[in-house]
Structure formats: structure tokens, C-alpha cells
Design an enzyme around this catalytic site. Structure first.
Site, PDB file in Angstrom:
ATOM      1  CB  CYS A  88      41.124  38.455  40.926  1.00 33.02           C
ATOM      2  SG  CYS A  88      40.110  39.547  39.907  1.00 33.02           S
ATOM      3  CG  HIS A 337      38.359  42.684  43.947  1.00 30.89           C
ATOM      4  ND1 HIS A 337      39.673  42.295  44.109  1.00 30.89           N
ATOM      5  CD2 HIS A 337      37.819  41.797  43.072  1.00 30.89           C
ATOM      6  CE1 HIS A 337      39.902  41.231  43.363  1.00 30.89           C
ATOM      7  NE2 HIS A 337      38.800  40.907  42.718  1.00 30.89           N
TER       8      HIS A 337
END
Length: 385
Positions: A88, A337
Site C-alpha cells: 500500500c 484505496h
């Protein structure tokens, strides 16, 4: 050494997986953003040429997405590309990597960012499974060896919230605030200059009004009787974000964000959401400043509980005193996201808030993300005019 400066920053609209951008592959997400950033830095690109393209990606089809996107964007056969995976934090790690090349004198104009298509990411299968069983698909590669627990990020966020005493009520309140900020920013046009439309998709599809009563009724999503729910978590998403970095001597008076310091650090693999805390502390220490000197902070909001655990540890109050400091226009909870891109999205947001927003020279901004496997990444930037 020459300090790297971000002089252009763009992103796609962010789509929830399976919705607005469900048919757009990861290279086709990245390509128009790469092209838009090149257009933004014209004529510097014509005079100098792009030295390299560095893109983050986590769960794409494999291969070198950065090279594919660079060629598709028309950068020419002489422009290479490299794709990096730091989960991430990939998009921000790619920007730091590009900045290192400029600081070392190996490059003068770099494109960096990330892209992710959760909608089109392929299923993966072991031909020979590690446990000797029958071949079949698996959900993800391991973040850690088994003896370190290898938790999924949702369960790990629940564990971090519990360990740091972050209540369900605060998590729900933070999620609702993120959506409210994003709606206000969209309505005020604060996203417009950073967006690269994809066909008819011209805006982020997720921000909505969240009623506290609805949030309160949502069940635990990852751990029985846990506090992390679908309402206070980010969705899996599709999107891309790219910035242009140049050596300070090449920017020709263009305003931008000078990369002051960057860091990637490790932390407890069982509590990966803690990673931004040591990463932020390191960049602040390296730069010789404190959080009181920072005017804008962008955190990849994977989970409200994780963000609050981090901000509590750093002495921030994003639900009160620091609401206009931390993710002032909303974050991943509201926008989505896209894993490999999100670390670059927060830099695009800093660029809009500070450079496009007219902040004076010397203003500091901070971008940070937690990373699966127990890591954190952070970058400290300074406005130059």
C-alpha cells in the site's frame, strides 16, 4: 546533489472495484495520467526528455506496467520504466525512489506514482502449492513468514485499534468526517485541477453522506465483535496517480514541492498499521523539524482505527483541533484505496492543497502510509515558488 521537486501532479478519478472503472486495466489507468503529467511539464519534457518512469503496483497482471504505460503514453522507445511493489506504500515509495535518482545526479526529469485495478487484477494459482496440496487459486502472496503471523490488513487494523484503545465510536466519527470533507471538496472544485477524466468518468464515485445511526448498526467486518466495519474501512478501488519530479535547477521557476526527506521503516509485522509512526518520526528528525512546523498532512486512510492509532501516537487530533490539517479534503475512506496508487494519491493531494492552493514558499507538507508486512513510508515536502 540537486533537490528533487514535484512540479506536476495528477490522478484519475477513483472508482470502487466493480463499478465505474471496472473494465479499465491497470496500464490503461496509468497511461492517460502519464500523458497528462508530460503535457503539464511541457516544454521541459521536450527540452530534456523523461529519464525514467517509476510506478507502484501490488496485484496487477505482472510484467513491467511502467514501461507499458510509458510506451502507450507516447514517451518514445528511449524512455524506460520500472514497476515497484511496496504494497500500500508503493506509490509513495516510487516517488521517493525517483527522488533518489535525481538527488544522486543520475536523472533530471522523472515520472513516478502508482496504479491499481482491483477490478481486473487476475486470480493467482500455485502450480505446485507450498503445502503439497492440489493446485488452485490463492487470495494474496504472504506479507510475512508464517511465524510472524502474516495477518490480513483488516484483522491487523482491528488489533491495532484494540491495542491503542481506539473506540468504535471514534472510528465511525472519523469515517463520516472523511466523507463529509470529500463531498465539500468535490462541490467546491478542489479536486478538479488534479483529475484526468477517463471517458465519461470524471469524478470519484464513492464519497457519500454517512449517517451516524447507519454506521453504528454495521457489523464487524474482520474480527468477531471487532470495531472495524465496512463503514469505517476503505473499499478496494481502481485508480492511478503520477507526479513529475525534476532537479531544482531544471524547474525554471515553476512552483512545486521540494522533497526534503523520505523514509521507509519496518515495524511489528503483526501491527502493520503502526508503520507511519516511526516513518514520520524519522523524516521529521532527519529534516530537523517537528509536526508543529507542518501545515498539511495526508495519510492513506485504509482504516479509520489505524489512522486514529497513528495520529494519537503523533499527538494529533484529526476529529477536533487538527481536522483542517489531516486529510483536509477527505482521504481513502471516502475516495477509495487503489493499493499501488494510494501513496501517490496523497502526494497529488498535497500538491493541490499547497501548490495549487497558493501556500507560501517554505510551507511544509507530509505524506505517509502503512504497509502490509509491518512497514511505514513517509515523505516530507516543502513548497517552493
Amino acid at each position: 546533489m540537486s533537490a528533487p521537486v514535484v512540479i506536476a501532479a495528477r490522478r484519475t478519478p477513483i472508482g470502487t472495484a466493480g463499478k465505474a472503472l471496472r473494465d479499465v486495466t491497470v496500464d490503461r489507468l496509468a497511461t492517460p495520467v502519464v500523458a497528462a503529467v508530460v503535457d503539464d511539464v511541457w516544454p521541459l519534457g521536450a527540452a530534456r526528455g523523461v529519464d525514467d518512469v517509476v510506478l507502484g503496483n501490488c496485484l496487477g497482471p505482472g510484467g513491467n506496467i511502467a514501461r507499458v504505460s510509458a510506451l502507450a503514453a507516447g514517451l518514445g522507445e528511449g524512455v524506460p520504466g520500472v514497476t515497484v511493489d511496496r504494497q500500500c506504500g508503493s506509490g509513495l515509495a516510487a516517488i521517493l525512489q525517483a527522488g533518489q535518482a535525481i538527488r544522486a545526479g543520475d536523472a533530471r526529469l522523472m515520472l513516478a506514482g502508482g496504479a491499481e485495478s482491483a477490478s481486473t487484477a487476475p486470480q493467482r494459482s500455485h502450480r505446485v502449492p507450498p503445502d503439497g496440496g492440489e493446485p488452485g487459486p490463492y487470495d494474496r502472496a504472504p506479507f510475512t513468514p508464517p511465524e510472524f503471523g502474516d495477518p490480513d490488513m483488516g484483522a491487523a487494523a482491528d488489533a491495532l485499534a484494540r491495542a491503542r484503545g481506539v473506540t468504535r465510536e471514534r472510528q465511525d466519527a472519523y469515517a463520516a468526517a472523511s466523507h463529509a470533507k470529500a463531498l465539500a471538496a468535490r462541490d467546491a472544485g478542489r479536486y478538479d485541477a488534479e483529475l484526468v477524466p477517463l471517458g465519461e468518468v470524471t469524478s470519484d464515485d464513492r464519497p457519500r453522506r454517512l449517517a451516524p445511526a447507519v454506521l453504528a448498526r454495521m457489523p464487524a467486518a474482520f474480527v468477531p465483535r471487532g470495531s472495524v466495519t465496512a463503514g469505517n474501512s476503505c473499499p478496494n478501488s481502481d485508480g492511478a496517480a503520477v507526479v513529475a519530479l525534476v532537479s531544482d535547477g531544471l524547474r525554471g521557476g515553476r512552483p512545486g514541492l521540494r522533497l526534503v526527506a523520505g523514509a521507509v521503516v519496518g515495524c511489528d509485522p503483526r501491527l502493520p498499521g503502526w508503520g507511519p509512526v516511526p516513518a514520520v518520526r524519522r523524516v521529521l528528525r532527519d529534516a530537523g523539524v517537528t509536526l508543529r512546523d507542518v501545515s498539511a498532512i495526508e495519510v492513506v486512510e485504509a482504516f479509520a482505527g489505524q489512522v486514529l492509532a497513528v495520529t494519537d501516537a503523533l499527538g494529533l487530533q484529526p476529529l477536533d483541533r487538527d481536522a483542517a490539517l489531516v486529510c483536509a479534503d477527505g482521504g481513502a475512506l471516502a475516495l477509495g484505496h487503489p493499493w499501488g496508487a494510494s501513496g501517490a494519491v496523497v502526494v497529488v493531494r498535497l500538491f493541490s492543497r499547497l501548490v495549487r492552493g497558493g501556500a507560501p514558499a517554505g510551507t511544509l507538507g507530509l505524506a505517509t502510509a502503512a504497509i502490509g508486512g509491518g512497514m511505514g513510508v513517509a515523505g516530507l515536502f516543502e513548497v517552493v515558488r
